[in-house]
Structure formats: C-alpha cells, structure tokens
Design an enzyme around this catalytic site. Structure first.
Site, PDB file in Angstrom:
ATOM      1  N   CYS A  50       0.673  -1.080   0.078  1.00 22.27           N
ATOM      2  CA  CYS A  50      -0.136  -0.271  -0.228  1.00 22.27           C
ATOM      3  C   CYS A  50       0.816   1.365  -0.386  1.00 22.27           C
ATOM      4  CB  CYS A  50      -0.527   0.287   1.172  1.00 22.27           C
ATOM      5  SG  CYS A  50      -0.123  -0.761   2.752  1.00 22.27           S
ATOM      6  N   GLY A 105      -0.381  -1.251   7.152  1.00 23.31           N
ATOM      7  CA  GLY A 105      -1.997  -1.805   6.957  1.00 23.31           C
ATOM      8  C   GLY A 105      -2.695  -3.051   6.001  1.00 23.31           C
TER       9      GLY A 105
END
Length: 651
Positions: free
Chosen positions: A569, A574
């Site tokens: 990401c 996350g």
C-alpha cells in the site's frame, strides 16, 4: 566440549556401550573387524544418541558404501586424484553460526561423461571422512551447499544427485542440518519434484532453493567463499593436503570396521600410531574413560573447519527463504487457537466491536519481535517512506549486492508467510522515486509473477506511491537501470484494474511477464463498507498467480504455490496486512473449516512489524471472513452483525 573433547553424560556413555555391544556381537558372528567406541559416538551423535536409530544408520552406511564401491578405494588412483582436483566438492575452513561444517558441491564443475558416479562419490566421502574427524563437526553437523550458479543442463546428473541425497539423508554418520540449493535454473523444477521423494520427511523443511543474496540469511558472510558473496578464499589444494596428512599420520577410525575403506595410499599404514599431538584417544576396553572423543587438529597451517566466528556470537535470525520441499514450514500451519466457523461467529458476536478493538489494542501494545538495525543505517533511512515504519532484520528481503556496495542489498520489504507456504508474500512500502529500481530488482530476483497494490498513487492530495509502471498502454516504457517496463494491456473492473506488464532485463535480454493488480475501492479513510469487492479481488489475484505459474511449467523450481506475491500500500502495513490476513485465513478455512484471525495477525506482525495498522482493519477482517463463509456455504444463515459496523479510520 572441552579442549577438543566431547564430554558425555552417563546416559550417553551407556548408549555407547549398548551400541558397541550390539554391533560387535553381529560383527563377530560375521567374522568382521569389531568397531571402537569412537565409531559408535559418531553414529550416536548423528541420531541424538538414540541407539536404535544409530544402529539403523550404521547398517545403512555400510550398505551404501558397499553398494557404491566406497570401501578400499585408493586416493593415489589417477581417476580419483583428478576428481579431487576438480574442486567440484570441497569443505570450507569455516562454519555457520551454529558450528556446523560447510560442504560445497559446485554443479558447473561436474561433467558426467568424464567422471563416474563411483569416482565422484569417492571424492565426496574421502573429504567427508576427514571433516567428520573434527569433534565440532560430530557435535554440530553439516550444511551442504549445492551451488548451481552458471550450471547447464549438461552438468546435471539426476542419478548422481539421487545417490548423494541417499548417502546424506540416511547413510552417513553426520547430522545434515541443511541442504541449500543456490541459484537453481528454471529447468530444475521437474527433477527437483522427483528428488524430494528421496528425502526423509523431517529433512524436507531443511532443504531450500534460494537465490544468491538469500544465502547469507543461512550462513554468515564471513563464512562463505567470495564467489558466493562472502569473504573467504577457497584454498582447495591446502584442504586436500590436509586430508592426505590426516589420512597418513593417524589411524582415524581406530581399530574399526571403517578402517577397511580408508584411502590406501602408499604412505598410509592401517595400524599406524596416532599423531602425538592428538590427545584423549579412546581406549578400546574402557568405555567410561574412552568417552572423551579426540579432536583431530593436526599441526597444519590449514586446520580443518577452523571457526572464524566468535563462539559467543548470536545465532543467525530465522531463515526468510522459501523451502522447496515442505508445505508445512510456514508459521501459519495448524493452530491451537483455531475455532470452527460456528465457534468463530459466536466469539465475534460475544466480543462485539468494542471487544475486538480491545483485543487489537492488546496486540498493538506489544513490543516488536525483532530488530531494525539495517533500516536504521543512515544511507538506508532515505529508502524508508516513513520514519516510524521500519523493516525487520530477520525477515527482510535481501537484494543482490551491486558494485561491491554492502548497503545495496537493502530494500524496505519483508517476507511474510502464507498458509502452509513460507514467504508467500513480500510486504513492502509503496516505492519512492529513488527506490523504484530496487523494487524491480527485487521483483526480478524473487521471480515475482503478481504485484498487488492496495492504494492509489494519489490520496487526500498526497503522493502515496510512486508511479513505477507505465500508466497507459500507449505510455512510453519506463526504464530503471537495466529494467525496461512496458504496459501490454489494462483491464478495468468496477473495483480494481489488472495491468499486464513486460519486464525486460537489458543485461541478459530476458523477458518476463508480471500481472499488476490495483485495488481502487478502498476509501481514503476507513475500510470498505462491504467485503465483497475485496474478497473478489483476492480471489482474482490467486487465480492469476496459479495460471501464470502453470504457464511457467518446468521453468519454476520452487514452492508448488509459486514465487512470493508482492503486496504493498503506502506504508506496507495497513491494507497490506489486511490483504495477507484475509488470504491466510481463507485458505485455512477452506482446508480445515477453522479460523484464527488473532493468531494470524500476531504471526504476521512477527515478520512485518505493525501489520494491521488500525483497529478498524482488525474488525474488518472478522466481518470479511464471516461474509466469505456465508457466500461459500460454511454458514447456513447470516448472523446479526449490527454491533460490528465499522467506523471511519485511515490506512
């Protein structure tokens, strides 16, 4: 060990007595030379002083030697001398961090039509016999490196490889700690699958197919030869001189059955007197006194297996390379915390959103399970996108060093295990402008087929990730040093896009295809309101990996599920952690009908620090898994999940 001797416990001494009595009773009946306690200790050390297993090993050892013509060979024989001088097999004068001796077989030096199986095996056994006289090798075992760098198919001899494995797996009195197959060519996959059948089940997760940069994750750089990325000069001729000196000046095996197969050079005397510098020799008739085994350390400028590492040095971190044999070497195998799917739903309903958040906060407050030394080196700090998101040392992906720069092996990326697959993922940050070349180096070296991107290039007016591939089919190729990236096609779907990329290595003119999956439906803040899109996306990724792996055919020689999938990401913890968690949990659910989200997150965080960045991502994993279970018929009716409605949060 003290002063080159091994001090045995009373139980171990008793095992020696039992082994000697059983073996010698049989040998006397067969009118064979009886064995000495020193021989017994070698076989017992190799089998953790389990008498029954050690006796089986002894019998297999003799059978193997007899079958392959490894008794009574003459090291002055022209063919054997030529074989030894090829340097295809040698023992290094160093050890790994556990004290194990290091043996190397260099495949490119083997020319099958010039060397018979018997001669090659004689050359190997001759050197192993000398190496095993060292007490530390008896105690700590052996690491076997099968170096396939620059080798061709013509150098590969399947039958010989099978015989070497058969010898090492259960026909030689030494602990085989690891087999490291380095730089395996793509054509090696087919014979590799068959060879695995000849490896004992317990050994399979100690056999690794690795790239050259990954080798130092198993063996310290200072213990490796220069051509394998280390600092040691191989002095094979000195080692051979040491072997000859050892054979000539000492009766290595004492009055034993093994003395029959010692090289019968003109200078070797079967009943020669041991070198006076060799002390603590075992006496034949007094086992209690005999059980301090001699350390064979002849006065030579080149001493067998001297240790260049300090004895107090810390052990090497866990390996982060993929096992080629075992499906069960991953952290995510059977779990004591697993719940059946119905138990899992009851657990979630009882916990409610507040309880799951509390559970996550407890996980989050734990200290990291590793160090970040490489990530904190000043030049490497510039390669990290965020100063508070660092890369573990023990699972970091190592790049091949370039231009002899020791820091060129660093990239902000960690291996993460999948369900029953070691290093199924590479969790990494979104590339920075100056790390795109490292990103493509990593993808190339790890033979990556699929890249998963769970962020946008721009979010909330900020650059979250560099555009490291051409955004359109008509776009100009992007070049990162020796890698030219071309966009072949783009398929847009409601929630994601799939881009087919071509990667050209201009140094070798080799071309590979990579599929790039970009998930577009993760909101700028929070988590998806429904897991349907993410679950569909994950399924398409796995289907693509499987299809591309099938297209490779015998060109892939690693794990049956293929090379690692790069997942990123922006920070790489996350959304990346969420994707990996769901993939692992879905695979477990499909195979065992059980779920373990908490344990999965804990294990992922032990390999990629801070994975699952927010409590809402943690709650989302629970909701998504229940949604998947409903869709696939694992649950008969939908539970009331109104108490778990996600709140807004950011990646």
């Amino acid at each position: 060990m003290e002063n080159g001797s091994m001090t045995l416990t009373q139980e171990q001494k008793q095992a020696v007595v039992e082994f000697v009595e059983i073996i010698n009773h049989t040998r006397k009946v067969q009118n064979k030379t009886i064995i000495s306690p020193s021989i017994a200790v070698k076989f017992l050390c190799a089998r953790k002083f389990d008498v029954a297993r050690a006796i089986t090993l002894f019998k297999q050892h003799e059978e193997t030697r007899l079958r392959e013509g490894l008794f009574g060979f003459n090291c002055s024989d022209k063919l054997l001398k030529t074989e030894l001088q090829t340097q295809k097999f040698t023992i290094l004068p160093t050890r790994d961090s556990t004290g194990a001796a290091i043996a190397i077989f260099t495949a490119r030096y083997h020319i099958p039509h010039l060397s018979s199986h018997q001669t090659t095996l004689q050359g190997i056994v001759y050197q192993l016999d000398v190496a095993l006289e060292n007490i530390k090798t008896q105690k700590c075992g052996l690491v076997f490196i099968y170096d396939m760098s620059d080798s061709k198919y013509a150098n590969f001899d399947y039958d010989l490889s099978q015989k070497i494995l058969t010898l090492l797996k259960g026909g030689y009195p030494a602990k085989l700690k690891k087999v490291l197959i380095v730089t395996a060519p793509l054509w090696f996959k087919a014979p590799f699958k068959i060879l695995r059948l000849f490896v004992r089940e317990k050994l399979r997760d100690r056999v690794f197919t690795i790239s050259l940069p990954q080798l130092i994750q198993h063996i310290p750089k200072e213990s490796l030869p220069k051509h394998l990325g280390g600092t040691v000069d191989i002095e094979h001729n000195k080692w051979l001189a040491y072997c000859l000196n050892s054979m000539t000046n000492s009766d290595k095996y004492g009055n034993s059955a093994m003395s029959d197969h010692i090289c019968n050079s003109n200078n070797t005397k079967k009943d020669s007197v041991p070198d006076p510098k060799v002390n603590n020799l075992i006496k034949e008739n007094d086992v209690d006194e005999e059980c301090a085994i001699v350390k064979n350390n002849l006065s030579s400028t080149w001493s067998c297996n001297t240790v260049n590492l300090r004895e107090e040095s810390s052990p090497m971190p866990p390996s982060s390379v993929s096992s080629g044999f075992s499906d069960d070497d991953s952290l995510h195998c059977d779990s004591s915390q697993s719940l059946t799917i119905s138990q899992f739903v009851d657990y979630v309903l009882k916990k409610k959103r507040a309880g799951l958040i509390k559970e996550y906060e407890e996980i989050k407050t734990r200290s990291p399970d590793g160090t970040f030394s490489a990530a904190r080196i000043r030049p490497n700090l510039l390669k990290n996108r965020y100063t508070d998101v660092l890369c573990y040392d023990h699972t970091r992906v190592l790049l091949a060093q370039s231009d002899k720069d020791p820091l060129s092996d660093y990239i902000h990326a960690n291996f993460v295990d999948g369900y029953k697959q070691k290093n199924a993922f590479i969790s990494t940050q979104g590339p920075l402008p100056h790390t795109c070349v490292d990103f493509w180096r990593m993808a190339w070296e790890q033979q990556v087929l699929v890249i998963v991107m769970t962020t946008k290039v721009f979010e909330c007016g900020k650059v979250k990730c560099e555009q490291y591939w051409p955004p359109e089919e008509s776009s100009e190729d992007q070049v990162y040093q020796n890698f030219k990236i071309s966009t072949i096609s783009i398929n847009q779907f409601d929630n994601y896009a799939v881009t087919r990329l071509q990667v050209l290595n201009t140094n070798t003119n080799e071309v590979r295809r990579v599929s790039h999956f970009r998930f577009n439906s993760w909101p700028d803040f929070g988590v998806p309101h429904s897991a349907v899109a993410m679950l569909d996306f994950l399924g398409k990724v796995r289907k693509c990996q499987s299809s591309m792996l099938q297209d490779l055919g015998d060109k892939w020689a690693g794990h049956q599920r293929g090379p690692p999938i790069i997942v990123h990401c922006s920070a790489g913890i996350g959304r990346t952690g969420t994707f990996c968690t769901l993939d692992i949990c879905i695979n477990r659910l499909e195979e065992t009908n059980t779920v373990d989200i908490k344990g999965t997150v804990e294990r992922i965080r032990s390999q990629r620090a801070y994975s699952i960045q927010t409590s809402e991502q943690y709650v989302f994993c629970h909701l998504a898994l229940i949604e998947y279970a409903l869709a696939r018929g694992f649950l008969s009716s939908p539970p009331d999940l109104s108490d778990l409605k996600p709140l807004d949060d950011s990646d």
